[in-house]
Design a protein around this motif. Structure first.
Motif, PDB file in Angstrom:
ATOM      1  N   VAL A  78       0.847  -1.201   0.000  1.00 23.27           N
ATOM      2  CA  VAL A  78       0.000   0.000   0.000  1.00 23.27           C
ATOM      3  C   VAL A  78       0.881   1.248   0.000  1.00 23.27           C
ATOM      4  CG1 VAL A  78      -1.893   1.217   1.155  1.00 23.27           C
ATOM      5  CG2 VAL A  78      -1.728  -1.274   1.360  1.00 23.27           C
ATOM      6  N   LYS A  79       0.676   2.108  -0.975  1.00 20.88           N
ATOM      7  CA  LYS A  79       1.462   3.336  -1.056  1.00 20.88           C
ATOM      8  C   LYS A  79       0.546   4.556  -1.098  1.00 20.88           C
ATOM      9  CE  LYS A  79       5.844   1.934  -2.986  1.00 20.88           C
ATOM     10  NZ  LYS A  79       5.851   0.467  -3.168  1.00 20.88           N
ATOM     11  N   TYR A  80       0.922   5.585  -0.354  1.00 19.21           N
ATOM     12  CA  TYR A  80       0.084   6.778  -0.186  1.00 19.21           C
ATOM     13  C   TYR A  80       0.766   7.982  -0.822  1.00 19.21           C
ATOM     14  CZ  TYR A  80      -3.175   9.769   2.562  1.00 19.21           C
ATOM     15  OH  TYR A  80      -4.156  10.651   2.975  1.00 19.21           O
ATOM     16  N   ILE A  81       0.088   8.579  -1.769  1.00 18.24           N
ATOM     17  CA  ILE A  81       0.596   9.780  -2.436  1.00 18.24           C
ATOM     18  C   ILE A  81      -0.144  10.981  -1.853  1.00 18.24           C
ATOM     19  CG2 ILE A  81       0.684  10.996  -4.665  1.00 18.24           C
ATOM     20  CD1 ILE A  81       0.821   8.108  -5.949  1.00 18.24           C
ATOM     21  N   SER A  82       0.589  12.009  -1.444  1.00 14.51           N
ATOM     22  CA  SER A  82      -0.060  13.169  -0.840  1.00 14.51           C
ATOM     23  C   SER A  82      -0.710  14.056  -1.899  1.00 14.51           C
ATOM     24  CB  SER A  82       0.958  13.971  -0.025  1.00 14.51           C
ATOM     25  OG  SER A  82       2.084  14.271  -0.835  1.00 14.51           O
ATOM     26  N   GLY A  83      -1.897  14.560  -1.577  1.00 13.98           N
ATOM     27  CA  GLY A  83      -2.593  15.499  -2.450  1.00 13.98           C
ATOM     28  C   GLY A  83      -2.649  16.867  -1.798  1.00 13.98           C
ATOM     29  N   ASN A  84      -3.368  17.804  -2.391  1.00 14.60           N
ATOM     30  CA  ASN A  84      -3.432  19.149  -1.802  1.00 14.60           C
ATOM     31  C   ASN A  84      -4.317  19.197  -0.560  1.00 14.60           C
ATOM     32  OD1 ASN A  84      -5.338  18.668  -3.948  1.00 14.60           O
ATOM     33  ND2 ASN A  84      -6.088  20.742  -3.633  1.00 14.60           N
ATOM     34  N   HIS A  85      -5.269  18.281  -0.417  1.00 15.81           N
ATOM     35  CA  HIS A  85      -6.085  18.261   0.797  1.00 15.81           C
ATOM     36  C   HIS A  85      -5.419  17.453   1.913  1.00 15.81           C
ATOM     37  CE1 HIS A  85      -9.928  20.200  -0.499  1.00 15.81           C
ATOM     38  NE2 HIS A  85      -9.367  19.991  -1.671  1.00 15.81           N
ATOM     39  N   ASP A  86      -4.414  16.646   1.565  1.00 15.16           N
ATOM     40  CA  ASP A  86      -3.635  15.990   2.624  1.00 15.16           C
ATOM     41  C   ASP A  86      -2.171  16.422   2.544  1.00 15.16           C
ATOM     42  OD1 ASP A  86      -3.355  14.364   0.321  1.00 15.16           O
ATOM     43  OD2 ASP A  86      -4.474  12.695   1.216  1.00 15.16           O
ATOM     44  N   ASP A  87      -1.978  17.702   2.212  1.00 19.97           N
ATOM     45  CA  ASP A  87      -0.608  18.219   2.092  1.00 19.97           C
ATOM     46  C   ASP A  87       0.166  18.323   3.415  1.00 19.97           C
ATOM     47  OD1 ASP A  87      -2.007  20.405   2.944  1.00 19.97           O
ATOM     48  OD2 ASP A  87      -1.428  21.742   1.306  1.00 19.97           O
ATOM     49  N   LEU A  89       1.097  15.961   4.875  1.00 14.85           N
ATOM     50  CA  LEU A  89       2.062  14.870   4.683  1.00 14.85           C
ATOM     51  C   LEU A  89       3.309  15.345   3.935  1.00 14.85           C
ATOM     52  CD1 LEU A  89      -0.345  11.965   3.704  1.00 14.85           C
ATOM     53  CD2 LEU A  89       1.091  12.075   5.736  1.00 14.85           C
ATOM     54  N   ARG A  90       3.202  16.515   3.293  1.00 18.12           N
ATOM     55  CA  ARG A  90       4.362  17.042   2.559  1.00 18.12           C
ATOM     56  C   ARG A  90       5.242  17.916   3.443  1.00 18.12           C
ATOM     57  NH1 ARG A  90       0.951  19.034  -2.807  1.00 18.12           N
ATOM     58  NH2 ARG A  90       0.389  16.956  -3.550  1.00 18.12           N
ATOM     59  N   GLU A  91       4.710  18.313   4.618  1.00 17.16           N
ATOM     60  CA  GLU A  91       5.478  19.201   5.504  1.00 17.16           C
ATOM     61  C   GLU A  91       5.450  18.669   6.935  1.00 17.16           C
ATOM     62  OE1 GLU A  91       4.639  23.548   4.810  1.00 17.16           O
ATOM     63  OE2 GLU A  91       3.414  22.708   3.205  1.00 17.16           O
ATOM     64  N   ASP A  92       6.607  18.169   7.388  1.00 16.97           N
ATOM     65  CA  ASP A  92       6.713  17.531   8.711  1.00 16.97           C
ATOM     66  C   ASP A  92       6.194  18.420   9.838  1.00 16.97           C
ATOM     67  OD1 ASP A  92       7.743  15.373   7.492  1.00 16.97           O
ATOM     68  OD2 ASP A  92       9.833  15.745   8.033  1.00 16.97           O
ATOM     69  N   ILE A  94       3.869  20.816   9.868  1.00 20.52           N
ATOM     70  CA  ILE A  94       2.403  20.897   9.929  1.00 20.52           C
ATOM     71  C   ILE A  94       1.828  19.581  10.448  1.00 20.52           C
ATOM     72  CG2 ILE A  94       0.287  21.283   8.593  1.00 20.52           C
ATOM     73  CD1 ILE A  94       1.935  22.984   6.656  1.00 20.52           C
ATOM     74  N   LEU A  95       2.421  18.488  10.002  1.00 19.06           N
ATOM     75  CA  LEU A  95       1.962  17.171  10.443  1.00 19.06           C
ATOM     76  C   LEU A  95       2.139  17.019  11.952  1.00 19.06           C
ATOM     77  CD1 LEU A  95       0.797  14.655   8.997  1.00 19.06           C
ATOM     78  CD2 LEU A  95       3.068  13.654   9.105  1.00 19.06           C
ATOM     79  N   GLU A  96       3.271  17.527  12.445  1.00 14.37           N
ATOM     80  CA  GLU A  96       3.573  17.455  13.873  1.00 14.37           C
ATOM     81  C   GLU A  96       2.568  18.286  14.682  1.00 14.37           C
ATOM     82  OE1 GLU A  96       7.838  18.050  14.611  1.00 14.37           O
ATOM     83  OE2 GLU A  96       7.207  18.833  16.588  1.00 14.37           O
ATOM     84  N   ASP A  97       2.233  19.492  14.157  1.00 13.94           N
ATOM     85  CA  ASP A  97       1.249  20.342  14.834  1.00 13.94           C
ATOM     86  C   ASP A  97      -0.103  19.645  14.933  1.00 13.94           C
ATOM     87  OD1 ASP A  97       3.113  22.295  15.128  1.00 13.94           O
ATOM     88  OD2 ASP A  97       2.349  23.603  13.527  1.00 13.94           O
ATOM     89  N   LEU A  98      -0.508  18.995  13.833  1.00 12.30           N
ATOM     90  CA  LEU A  98      -1.787  18.271  13.841  1.00 12.30           C
ATOM     91  C   LEU A  98      -1.742  17.133  14.854  1.00 12.30           C
ATOM     92  CD1 LEU A  98      -2.749  17.952  10.049  1.00 12.30           C
ATOM     93  CD2 LEU A  98      -3.971  19.252  11.793  1.00 12.30           C
ATOM     94  N   TYR A  99      -0.622  16.406  14.843  1.00 11.03           N
ATOM     95  CA  TYR A  99      -0.445  15.259  15.734  1.00 11.03           C
ATOM     96  C   TYR A  99      -0.602  15.679  17.200  1.00 11.03           C
ATOM     97  CZ  TYR A  99       1.574  10.947  17.596  1.00 11.03           C
ATOM     98  OH  TYR A  99       1.770   9.764  18.263  1.00 11.03           O
ATOM     99  N   ASN A 100      -0.056  16.865  17.500  1.00 15.52           N
ATOM    100  CA  ASN A 100      -0.088  17.351  18.885  1.00 15.52           C
ATOM    101  C   ASN A 100      -1.464  17.823  19.339  1.00 15.52           C
ATOM    102  OD1 ASN A 100       2.594  16.758  19.345  1.00 15.52           O
ATOM    103  ND2 ASN A 100       3.298  18.745  18.589  1.00 15.52           N
ATOM    104  N   ARG A 101      -2.421  17.897  18.400  1.00 14.71           N
ATOM    105  CA  ARG A 101      -3.784  18.304  18.775  1.00 14.71           C
ATOM    106  C   ARG A 101      -4.550  17.170  19.454  1.00 14.71           C
ATOM    107  NH1 ARG A 101      -6.580  21.439  13.782  1.00 14.71           N
ATOM    108  NH2 ARG A 101      -4.895  22.905  13.324  1.00 14.71           N
TER     109      ARG A 101
END
Ligand SMILES: [Mn+2]
Length: 257
Positions: A78-87, A89-92, A94-101
């Motif tokens: 299974v491979k996941y390609i990032s899109g503009n609504h799940d971007d 995943l392209r920036e560590d 932002i992903l970290e900020d979301l994770y911390n919520r």
């Protein structure tokens, strides 16, 4: 379609988990008896923007991600390609900020961590040659240069989809035609294929499932699970098809490469 929903490779995009218009029940049905060797998720699988604007995350959406993990544990690549609504995943960062919520981001991001992800992959088709897999927003100059314009468009679209489906479909098609005209989308696809020696390019993003053959390359679009409930599949004999789940939940072939 192969017998019993069986393929070599399956390509899905624009599922928009976290958005009210996502047809997760139909997708769950499709995934429940899916058998394949490779599953590519071609972007906008999770709609972090929609969750930001109007938080929505039902258990049925967690279940879809669990289905992907289950397939992976059964040995599916299974491979996941990032899109503009799940971007994120392209920036560590932002992903970290979301994770911390906290929840549900914690669970979502932990699950996604178990899948390979990238902005693009090369796919080798036995019958049709090398294909570039990418979400497609990269060729959309409105999205990449002025994120807020695209986001506003997305909000209007997201609102319309609940009110009047045919109207929202027509408006979206019109918007995309204007954007395509301005940015020369198909010219960019052609250049990309030429530059990277690709036989063709497969993307999602515009929610228009399609197989198009040009003189020296081909263009495949997986569609979405908001309106079309479609997928691109590669069968064991190497043929590539566009399929969709109809109103009675039957899987039908729409086009072949
Ligand atoms: Mn998109």
């Amino acid at each position: 379609m192969d017998q019993n929903n069986q393929y070599k490779s399956v390509f899905l995009s624009d599922i928009h988990l976290g958005f009210g218009g996502c047809q997760s029940d139909k997708l769950d049905l499709f995934l429940s008896d899916l058998k394949c060797k490779e599953l590519y998720l071609v972007g906008d699988i999770i709609d972090f923007w929609a969750m930001e604007d109007n938080f929505y995350w039902p258990d049925t959406h967690t279940k879809i991600i669990d289905r992907f993990i289950d397939l992976k544990e059964q040995g599916v690549d299974v491979k996941y390609i990032s899109g503009n609504h799940d971007d994120p995943l392209r920036e560590d960062k932002i992903l970290e900020d979301l994770y911390n919520r906290g929840e549900p981001y914690h669970t979502i991001i932990n699950q996604l961590d178990r899948l390979d992800h990238s902005e693009q992959y090369d796919f080798m088709s036995k019958k049709h040659g090398k294909i570039l897999l990418i979400h497609g927003d990269q060729y959309d100059s409105v999205t990449s240069n002025a994120k807020w314009i695209s986001k506003l468009g997305g909000l209007i679209y997201d609102g319309l989809i609940h009110i009047n489906r045919p109207l929202s479909k027509r408006l979206k098609a019109l918007t995309k035609r204007l954007v395509d005209g301005a940015s020369g989308f198909h010219r960019k696809v052609k250049n990309e294929c030429h530059k990277g020696a690709y036989a063709g390019l497969m993307c999602g993003h515009n929610h228009r499932p399609e197989i198009k053959k040009f003189e020296n390359h081909f263009y495949l679009n997986t569609g979405d699970w908001v309106e079309s409930c479609s997928a691109i599949v590669e069968l064991s004999d190497g043929s590539i098809q566009l399929i969709k789940m109809d109103n009675d939940n039957n899987i039908i072939k729409v086009a072949e490469l």
